[in-house]
Design a protein around this motif. Structure first.
Motif, PDB file in Angstrom:
ATOM      1  N   GLN A  32     -15.481  13.316   2.726  1.00 22.55           N
ATOM      2  CA  GLN A  32     -14.243  12.811   2.148  1.00 22.55           C
ATOM      3  C   GLN A  32     -13.091  12.833   3.142  1.00 22.55           C
ATOM      4  O   GLN A  32     -12.146  12.044   3.031  1.00 22.55           O
ATOM      5  CB  GLN A  32     -13.880  13.633   0.907  1.00 22.55           C
ATOM      6  CG  GLN A  32     -12.932  12.945  -0.044  1.00 22.55           C
ATOM      7  CD  GLN A  32     -12.856  13.657  -1.372  1.00 22.55           C
ATOM      8  OE1 GLN A  32     -12.948  14.886  -1.447  1.00 22.55           O
ATOM      9  NE2 GLN A  32     -12.695  12.903  -2.441  1.00 22.55           N
ATOM     10  N   THR A  35     -12.655   9.463   4.722  1.00 21.68           N
ATOM     11  CA  THR A  35     -12.488   8.306   3.845  1.00 21.68           C
ATOM     12  C   THR A  35     -11.057   8.232   3.334  1.00 21.68           C
ATOM     13  O   THR A  35     -10.323   9.221   3.360  1.00 21.68           O
ATOM     14  CB  THR A  35     -13.452   8.380   2.639  1.00 21.68           C
ATOM     15  OG1 THR A  35     -13.157   9.560   1.876  1.00 21.68           O
ATOM     16  CG2 THR A  35     -14.889   8.403   3.091  1.00 21.68           C
ATOM     17  N   ARG A  36     -10.690   7.068   2.861  1.00 21.66           N
ATOM     18  CA  ARG A  36      -9.366   6.860   2.276  1.00 21.66           C
ATOM     19  C   ARG A  36      -9.537   6.101   0.963  1.00 21.66           C
ATOM     20  O   ARG A  36     -10.312   5.148   0.884  1.00 21.66           O
ATOM     21  CB  ARG A  36      -8.480   6.070   3.232  1.00 21.66           C
ATOM     22  CG  ARG A  36      -7.111   5.704   2.664  1.00 21.66           C
ATOM     23  CD  ARG A  36      -6.255   5.060   3.721  1.00 21.66           C
ATOM     24  NE  ARG A  36      -5.930   6.017   4.767  1.00 21.66           N
ATOM     25  CZ  ARG A  36      -5.357   5.686   5.922  1.00 21.66           C
ATOM     26  NH1 ARG A  36      -5.060   4.413   6.172  1.00 21.66           N
ATOM     27  NH2 ARG A  36      -5.082   6.603   6.825  1.00 21.66           N
ATOM     28  N   THR A  37      -8.812   6.517  -0.037  1.00 17.72           N
ATOM     29  CA  THR A  37      -8.886   5.880  -1.346  1.00 17.72           C
ATOM     30  C   THR A  37      -7.836   4.781  -1.442  1.00 17.72           C
ATOM     31  O   THR A  37      -6.654   5.018  -1.185  1.00 17.72           O
ATOM     32  CB  THR A  37      -8.664   6.913  -2.468  1.00 17.72           C
ATOM     33  OG1 THR A  37      -9.630   7.961  -2.346  1.00 17.72           O
ATOM     34  CG2 THR A  37      -8.810   6.272  -3.826  1.00 17.72           C
ATOM     35  N   ARG A  38      -8.278   3.600  -1.814  1.00 15.53           N
ATOM     36  CA  ARG A  38      -7.374   2.474  -2.007  1.00 15.53           C
ATOM     37  C   ARG A  38      -7.279   2.163  -3.495  1.00 15.53           C
ATOM     38  O   ARG A  38      -8.295   2.045  -4.182  1.00 15.53           O
ATOM     39  CB  ARG A  38      -7.867   1.253  -1.234  1.00 15.53           C
ATOM     40  CG  ARG A  38      -7.830   1.449   0.283  1.00 15.53           C
ATOM     41  CD  ARG A  38      -8.367   0.241   1.011  1.00 15.53           C
ATOM     42  NE  ARG A  38      -8.288   0.413   2.463  1.00 15.53           N
ATOM     43  CZ  ARG A  38      -8.798  -0.453   3.340  1.00 15.53           C
ATOM     44  NH1 ARG A  38      -9.416  -1.541   2.918  1.00 15.53           N
ATOM     45  NH2 ARG A  38      -8.684  -0.215   4.638  1.00 15.53           N
ATOM     46  N   TYR A  39      -6.051   2.032  -3.974  1.00 19.18           N
ATOM     47  CA  TYR A  39      -5.805   1.822  -5.397  1.00 19.18           C
ATOM     48  C   TYR A  39      -5.482   0.359  -5.651  1.00 19.18           C
ATOM     49  O   TYR A  39      -4.679  -0.254  -4.930  1.00 19.18           O
ATOM     50  CB  TYR A  39      -4.639   2.698  -5.870  1.00 19.18           C
ATOM     51  CG  TYR A  39      -4.892   4.176  -5.719  1.00 19.18           C
ATOM     52  CD1 TYR A  39      -5.531   4.895  -6.728  1.00 19.18           C
ATOM     53  CD2 TYR A  39      -4.504   4.858  -4.563  1.00 19.18           C
ATOM     54  CE1 TYR A  39      -5.774   6.250  -6.579  1.00 19.18           C
ATOM     55  CE2 TYR A  39      -4.751   6.209  -4.411  1.00 19.18           C
ATOM     56  CZ  TYR A  39      -5.385   6.906  -5.429  1.00 19.18           C
ATOM     57  OH  TYR A  39      -5.630   8.240  -5.288  1.00 19.18           O
ATOM     58  N   THR A  48     -10.340   1.958  -8.145  1.00 19.65           N
ATOM     59  CA  THR A  48     -10.157   2.486  -6.793  1.00 19.65           C
ATOM     60  C   THR A  48     -11.385   2.181  -5.948  1.00 19.65           C
ATOM     61  O   THR A  48     -12.495   2.031  -6.474  1.00 19.65           O
ATOM     62  CB  THR A  48      -9.929   4.005  -6.816  1.00 19.65           C
ATOM     63  OG1 THR A  48     -11.072   4.644  -7.427  1.00 19.65           O
ATOM     64  CG2 THR A  48      -8.679   4.366  -7.601  1.00 19.65           C
ATOM     65  N   THR A  49     -11.167   2.088  -4.660  1.00 21.43           N
ATOM     66  CA  THR A  49     -12.262   1.875  -3.720  1.00 21.43           C
ATOM     67  C   THR A  49     -12.132   2.861  -2.562  1.00 21.43           C
ATOM     68  O   THR A  49     -11.020   3.248  -2.184  1.00 21.43           O
ATOM     69  CB  THR A  49     -12.248   0.438  -3.162  1.00 21.43           C
ATOM     70  OG1 THR A  49     -10.977   0.186  -2.537  1.00 21.43           O
ATOM     71  CG2 THR A  49     -12.485  -0.574  -4.274  1.00 21.43           C
ATOM     72  N   GLN A  50     -13.268   3.264  -2.019  1.00 24.82           N
ATOM     73  CA  GLN A  50     -13.299   4.188  -0.893  1.00 24.82           C
ATOM     74  C   GLN A  50     -13.546   3.402   0.390  1.00 24.82           C
ATOM     75  O   GLN A  50     -14.442   2.562   0.453  1.00 24.82           O
ATOM     76  CB  GLN A  50     -14.403   5.236  -1.079  1.00 24.82           C
ATOM     77  CG  GLN A  50     -14.220   6.134  -2.298  1.00 24.82           C
ATOM     78  CD  GLN A  50     -13.071   7.104  -2.124  1.00 24.82           C
ATOM     79  OE1 GLN A  50     -12.745   7.496  -1.015  1.00 24.82           O
ATOM     80  NE2 GLN A  50     -12.451   7.491  -3.237  1.00 24.82           N
TER      81      GLN A  50
END
Length: 295
Positions: A32, A35-39, A48-50
């Protein structure tokens, strides 16, 4: 075949539990951190996408001055607090295991009792001794003309150190006492025959032989210093000097549950783990080299 598989069958429940509660969380946290979470949508209502972030989360963590200051703060905390605590634990253990000690079992229990108090409860209890107007200590100091604010910017770190020292000195003392009890009685008898007094026995016999216990308690204390969280979080409501990134663990908690950025929080957690490993390794390497030089 049955005999060869029997130990693994008995160990299987523990290994499965160890894998799910220890190994898997470490792997997830490390993954994690990259990774970055995109909203999607204003508040993420569309999902959301990783996405792979590379080292961006680590760059954000190491570029955060509050996080870097928190690391320096706990390093200073550890140098002073761990030294005082281990010294106090060693002195108490030597006194309680001396021949002149009275009611050692009673005092062992009394010194160990603070360890049974949860950190949050201990901090709340001590906060009543720190807050002006409620604290008898502050009132007593004020009566003699000493005005000391335990929650001031320059003092609150050492107020936290006092709580941690109060809670864990007895615990470390018991580990050292267990090592002292493992010393054969013949060693003490030989030292007495050679004319050694109590102080000489403590310095030349007991301290060298309890070195493994001292190393163990010091390493545990170093790791615990980097995990400092409950005490500053509770005191933050009373001490304006404590911000939401006062310690590394508090910073990771803030990024995860206030900023909702689990990638940076995981990166900070990995950095904390690496720092704990590195400091423990340096300490053990330094102490082992000193032991070889003495030999």
């Amino acid at each position: 075949m049955k005999k060869s598989w029997a130990p693994w069958a008995l160990l299987a429940p523990f290994l499965l539990f160890f894998l799910l509660t220890f190994i898997v969380p470490i792997i997830v946290a490390v993954a994690q951190s990259f990774t970055r979470t995109r909203y999607s949508g204003l508040y993420g209502e569309r999902g959301t996408t990783q996405a792979f972030a590379g080292l961006d989360n680590y760059a954000t963590a190491l570029g955060n001055m509050n996080f870097l200051q928190s690391i320096g703060r706990v390093l200073l905390f550890g140098i002073v607090q761990v030294t005082v605590m281990i010294a106090a634990s060693t002195i108490l253990a030597l006194l309680l295991e001396s021949a002149a000690a009275k009611w050692p079992g009673l005092f062992r229990g009394l010194y160990f009792m603070p360890y049974g108090v949860p950190g949050v409860i201990a901090t709340i209890l001590w906060s009543f001794l720190y807050i002006p107007g409620l604290s008898p200590i502050v009132d007593a100091l004020g009566a003699v003309g000493i005005h000391y604010d335990f929650l001031a910017d320059n003092h609150v770190l050492w107020s936290i150190a006092n709580i941690v020292t109060w809670a864990y000195t007895g615990y470390n003392m018991l580990i050292i006492i267990a090592q002292l009890k493992a010393i054969p009685s013949e060693v003490y008898e030989a030292a007495k025959v050679d004319g050694a007094g109590p102080l000489r026995i403590a310095a030349s016999v007991q301290l060298p032989l309890i070195r493994p216990a001292l190393l163990l308690t010091t390493v545990f204390s170093i790791i615990g210093t980097l995990q400092l969280f409950a005490e500053p979080q509770v005191l933050s409501t009373m001490a304006p000097a404590i911000n939401t990134e006062y310690t590394p663990n508090y910073s990771a908690y803030t990024w995860a549950f206030q900023y909702n950025d689990y990638g940076v929080a995981s990166a900070e957690a990995v950095i904390i783990a690496l720092a704990a490993f590195l400091l423990s390794f340096i300490f053990l390497r330094a102490t082992s080299s000193r032991g070889r030089q003495k030999r």
